[in-house]
Design a protein around this motif. Structure first.
Motif, PDB file in Angstrom:
ATOM      1  N   TRP A 272      16.482  16.974 -12.055  1.00  0.00           N
ATOM      2  CA  TRP A 272      15.115  16.507 -12.284  1.00  0.00           C
ATOM      3  C   TRP A 272      14.139  17.374 -11.505  1.00  0.00           C
ATOM      4  CZ3 TRP A 272      19.316  13.698 -10.792  1.00  0.00           C
ATOM      5  CH2 TRP A 272      19.817  12.772 -11.710  1.00  0.00           C
TER       6      TRP A 272
ATOM      7  N   ASP B 137      11.587  15.953 -10.058  1.00  0.00           N
ATOM      8  CA  ASP B 137      10.961  15.030  -9.103  1.00  0.00           C
ATOM      9  C   ASP B 137      12.011  14.121  -8.467  1.00  0.00           C
ATOM     10  OD1 ASP B 137      11.210  13.778 -11.753  1.00  0.00           O
ATOM     11  OD2 ASP B 137      10.284  12.068 -10.775  1.00  0.00           O
TER      12      ASP B 137
ATOM     13  N   HIS C  70      11.948  10.983  -8.066  1.00  0.00           N
ATOM     14  CA  HIS C  70      12.059   9.679  -8.728  1.00  0.00           C
ATOM     15  C   HIS C  70      12.835   9.758 -10.034  1.00  0.00           C
ATOM     16  CE1 HIS C  70       9.343   8.114  -5.742  1.00  0.00           C
ATOM     17  NE2 HIS C  70       8.504   9.087  -6.010  1.00  0.00           N
ATOM     18  N   MET C  71      13.303  10.955 -10.370  1.00  0.00           N
ATOM     19  CA  MET C  71      14.126  11.206 -11.560  1.00  0.00           C
ATOM     20  C   MET C  71      13.408  10.819 -12.852  1.00  0.00           C
ATOM     21  SD  MET C  71      17.902  10.166 -10.193  1.00  0.00           S
ATOM     22  CE  MET C  71      17.692   9.111  -8.762  1.00  0.00           C
ATOM     23  N   ARG C  72      12.131  11.160 -12.932  1.00  0.00           N
ATOM     24  CA  ARG C  72      11.337  10.849 -14.129  1.00  0.00           C
ATOM     25  C   ARG C  72      11.107  12.081 -15.012  1.00  0.00           C
ATOM     26  NH1 ARG C  72       7.292   7.495 -10.493  1.00  0.00           N
ATOM     27  NH2 ARG C  72       8.510   5.592 -10.302  1.00  0.00           N
ATOM     28  N   ARG C  73      11.481  13.259 -14.505  1.00  0.00           N
ATOM     29  CA  ARG C  73      11.296  14.497 -15.272  1.00  0.00           C
ATOM     30  C   ARG C  73      12.641  15.206 -15.403  1.00  0.00           C
ATOM     31  NH1 ARG C  73       6.855  17.550 -12.098  1.00  0.00           N
ATOM     32  NH2 ARG C  73       7.352  19.140 -13.637  1.00  0.00           N
TER      33      ARG C  73
END
Length: 124
Positions: free
Chosen positions: A86, A88, A90-93
């Motif tokens: 990722w 980021d 927060h593992m959002r990308r």
């Protein structure tokens, strides 16, 4: 005496596998190991000691500052090995890198589930 970081113990499900993963990813030579530790040594002398604790492993975060050329090679290896990553923390990308702080960075998990970050520029 000045203060410098010398070593840390990293909990691993399989200490040999974890040490190999980091050695290959970061292009590090083998280091002497002893007892319950399988070791790797970073170029600045810091020793990472992998051990298999008799308890459940809690995720930790480890960030490595590397140069641009090594980042390119390491990122290529992550992609070739289909390691989920990722841009980021927060593992959002998923499947991306970031371009923060004038450099590049990527987050992924090692074989034991620790959160690993590779960056090409320090935050400060």
């Amino acid at each position: 005496m000045s203060v410098s970081f010398n070593h840390t113990i990293i909990a691993a499900k399989d200490r040999a596998e974890s040490a190999r993963f980091f050695r290959e990813l970061l292009e590090l030579p083998q280091a002497p190991s002893w007892g319950i530790f399988t070791n790797i040594q970073l170029t600045d002398g810091v020793l990472l000691q992998f051990a298999e604790p008799p308890v459940e492993i809690q995720m930790q975060h480890y960030a490595f500052l590397i140069d641009d050329d090594l980042f390119d090679r390491a990122y290529r290896r992550l992609c070739e090995q289909h390691v989920e990553h990722w841009a980021d923390p927060h593992m959002r990308r998923p499947g991306e890198i970031n371009h923060e702080h004038g450099g590049r960075g990527v987050y992924f998990k090692d074989p034991s589930g620790h959160a690993i970050e590779l960056i090409t520029r320090p935050y400060l």
